[in-house]
Write a protein that holds these residues in place. Structure first.
Motif, PDB file in Angstrom:
ATOM      1  N   ALA A   1       0.816  -1.219   0.000  1.00  0.00           N
ATOM      2  CA  ALA A   1       0.000   0.000   0.000  1.00  0.00           C
ATOM      3  C   ALA A   1       0.846   1.264   0.000  1.00  0.00           C
ATOM      4  N   GLN A   2       1.891   1.270   0.808  1.00  0.00           N
ATOM      5  CA  GLN A   2       2.794   2.418   0.852  1.00  0.00           C
ATOM      6  C   GLN A   2       4.100   2.052   0.155  1.00  0.00           C
ATOM      7  N   PHE A   3       4.452   2.825  -0.861  1.00  0.00           N
ATOM      8  CA  PHE A   3       5.695   2.607  -1.594  1.00  0.00           C
ATOM      9  C   PHE A   3       6.561   3.832  -1.367  1.00  0.00           C
ATOM     10  N   VAL A   4       7.638   3.672  -0.597  1.00  0.00           N
ATOM     11  CA  VAL A   4       8.437   4.808  -0.159  1.00  0.00           C
ATOM     12  C   VAL A   4       9.920   4.563  -0.415  1.00  0.00           C
ATOM     13  N   GLU A   5      10.664   5.644  -0.512  1.00  0.00           N
ATOM     14  CA  GLU A   5      12.108   5.517  -0.656  1.00  0.00           C
ATOM     15  C   GLU A   5      12.688   4.986   0.648  1.00  0.00           C
ATOM     16  N   GLY A   6      13.609   4.044   0.539  1.00  0.00           N
ATOM     17  CA  GLY A   6      14.198   3.501   1.756  1.00  0.00           C
ATOM     18  C   GLY A   6      15.173   2.383   1.480  1.00  0.00           C
ATOM     19  N   GLU A   7      15.834   1.945   2.534  1.00  0.00           N
ATOM     20  CA  GLU A   7      16.837   0.903   2.430  1.00  0.00           C
ATOM     21  C   GLU A   7      16.196  -0.449   2.127  1.00  0.00           C
ATOM     22  N   LYS A   8      17.006  -1.354   1.642  1.00  0.00           N
ATOM     23  CA  LYS A   8      16.484  -2.666   1.258  1.00  0.00           C
ATOM     24  C   LYS A   8      16.375  -3.600   2.451  1.00  0.00           C
ATOM     25  N   HIS A   9      15.346  -4.434   2.363  1.00  0.00           N
ATOM     26  CA  HIS A   9      15.119  -5.499   3.336  1.00  0.00           C
ATOM     27  C   HIS A   9      14.917  -6.793   2.551  1.00  0.00           C
ATOM     28  N   THR A  10      14.882  -7.899   3.244  1.00  0.00           N
ATOM     29  CA  THR A  10      14.599  -9.166   2.578  1.00  0.00           C
ATOM     30  C   THR A  10      13.155  -9.157   2.099  1.00  0.00           C
ATOM     31  N   PRO A  11      12.915  -9.277   0.792  1.00  0.00           N
ATOM     32  CA  PRO A  11      11.548  -9.180   0.274  1.00  0.00           C
ATOM     33  C   PRO A  11      10.668 -10.346   0.717  1.00  0.00           C
ATOM     34  N   VAL A  12       9.406 -10.028   0.950  1.00  0.00           N
ATOM     35  CA  VAL A  12       8.371 -11.041   1.138  1.00  0.00           C
ATOM     36  C   VAL A  12       7.481 -10.959  -0.098  1.00  0.00           C
ATOM     37  N   LEU A  13       7.267 -12.081  -0.755  1.00  0.00           N
ATOM     38  CA  LEU A  13       6.565 -12.060  -2.039  1.00  0.00           C
ATOM     39  C   LEU A  13       5.154 -12.614  -1.927  1.00  0.00           C
ATOM     40  N   GLY A  14       4.280 -12.087  -2.776  1.00  0.00           N
ATOM     41  CA  GLY A  14       2.921 -12.576  -2.895  1.00  0.00           C
ATOM     42  C   GLY A  14       2.497 -12.491  -4.345  1.00  0.00           C
ATOM     43  N   LYS A  15       1.203 -12.705  -4.584  1.00  0.00           N
ATOM     44  CA  LYS A  15       0.739 -12.710  -5.963  1.00  0.00           C
ATOM     45  C   LYS A  15      -0.388 -11.711  -6.225  1.00  0.00           C
ATOM     46  N   THR A  16      -1.513 -11.876  -5.551  1.00  0.00           N
ATOM     47  CA  THR A  16      -2.688 -11.069  -5.900  1.00  0.00           C
ATOM     48  C   THR A  16      -3.205 -10.179  -4.774  1.00  0.00           C
ATOM     49  N   HIS A  17      -2.781 -10.441  -3.537  1.00  0.00           N
ATOM     50  CA  HIS A  17      -3.322  -9.719  -2.391  1.00  0.00           C
ATOM     51  C   HIS A  17      -2.282  -8.808  -1.735  1.00  0.00           C
TER      52      HIS A  17
END
Length: 212
Positions: free
Chosen positions: A158-174
């Protein structure tokens, strides 16, 4: 790999550029303004200075992947769809380059299986910028009809902000939520997810989502 990034001077494009360079890929940032491009990416950045809508097949054919990190003002939000259509038209009936589209969160579903863009519309003041998530949703709907181009899309939380990287958590449609219970993705985390997918492809002609 040889990677081109449209909109490399923007938040998402910059992070993807830096992550790709860090991983040793051959990266070219496509920008409209060279001065801004070098200010954001560094004086030694490899740039192609050209408006995205002036790009020709010959400009892009040598790349393995083209990341579309294009951003625009709300009154020109329809250009998200137009640029997707242009890139698809350039590479119909091909498998290379792979087209990688950074999409919005509006096309994701909430926990009630309701399009998040409908919730976004209820945010106070959203009238001023709602055209962006609406057109990013239209962009994905267009891509979903394309079956003879090698494309993939990714949506942030929901919030897409500038920032440092973290380990991504992936999903598909939700929509996803991070460990703090909030739905957010940093530009750094998005870049990691994009480069992971580029290096080890697992999604074809579909969209996935990423969270911090």
């Amino acid at each position: 790999m040889k990677i081109a990034i449209i909109g490399a001077a923007g938040m998402a494009g910059k992070a993807a550029y830096q992550e790709a360079v860090e991983r040793g890929h051959e990266v070219v940032g496509i920008v409209r303004n060279e001065e801004k491009g070098r200010a954001v990416l560094g004086s030694d950045a490899r740039l192609l200075v050209k408006d995205a809508f002036d790009l020709e097949k010959s400009d892009l054919s040598g790349f393995d992947v083209i990341i579309n990190a294009f951003a625009t003002a709300p009154d020109k939000a329809y250009l998200h769809v137009d640029l997707a259509a242009k890139l698809v038209a350039l590479f119909r009936e091909t498998s290379s380059p792979r087209l990688f589209f950074i999409l919005g969160a509006g096309s994701l579903l909430d926990h009630n299986d309701r399009l998040f863009v409908e919730t976004i519309k209820t945010i106070p003041g959203a009238d001023a910028w709602i055209s962006i998530p609406v057109n990013q949703y239209k962009q994905l709907e267009f891509l979903r009809q394309v079956d003879n181009v090698n494309w993939v899309g990714v949506s942030p939380s929901a919030q897409f902000v500038e920032g440092e990287k973290h380990t991504p958590v992936l999903g598909k449609t939700h929509l996803l939520t991070a460990a703090d219970g909030k739905s957010h993705t940093t530009s750094g985390t998005m870049a990691v997810a994009i480069l992971d997918e580029i290096e080890k492809p697992s999604v074809h002609q579909d969209r996935f989502t990423v969270s911090d």
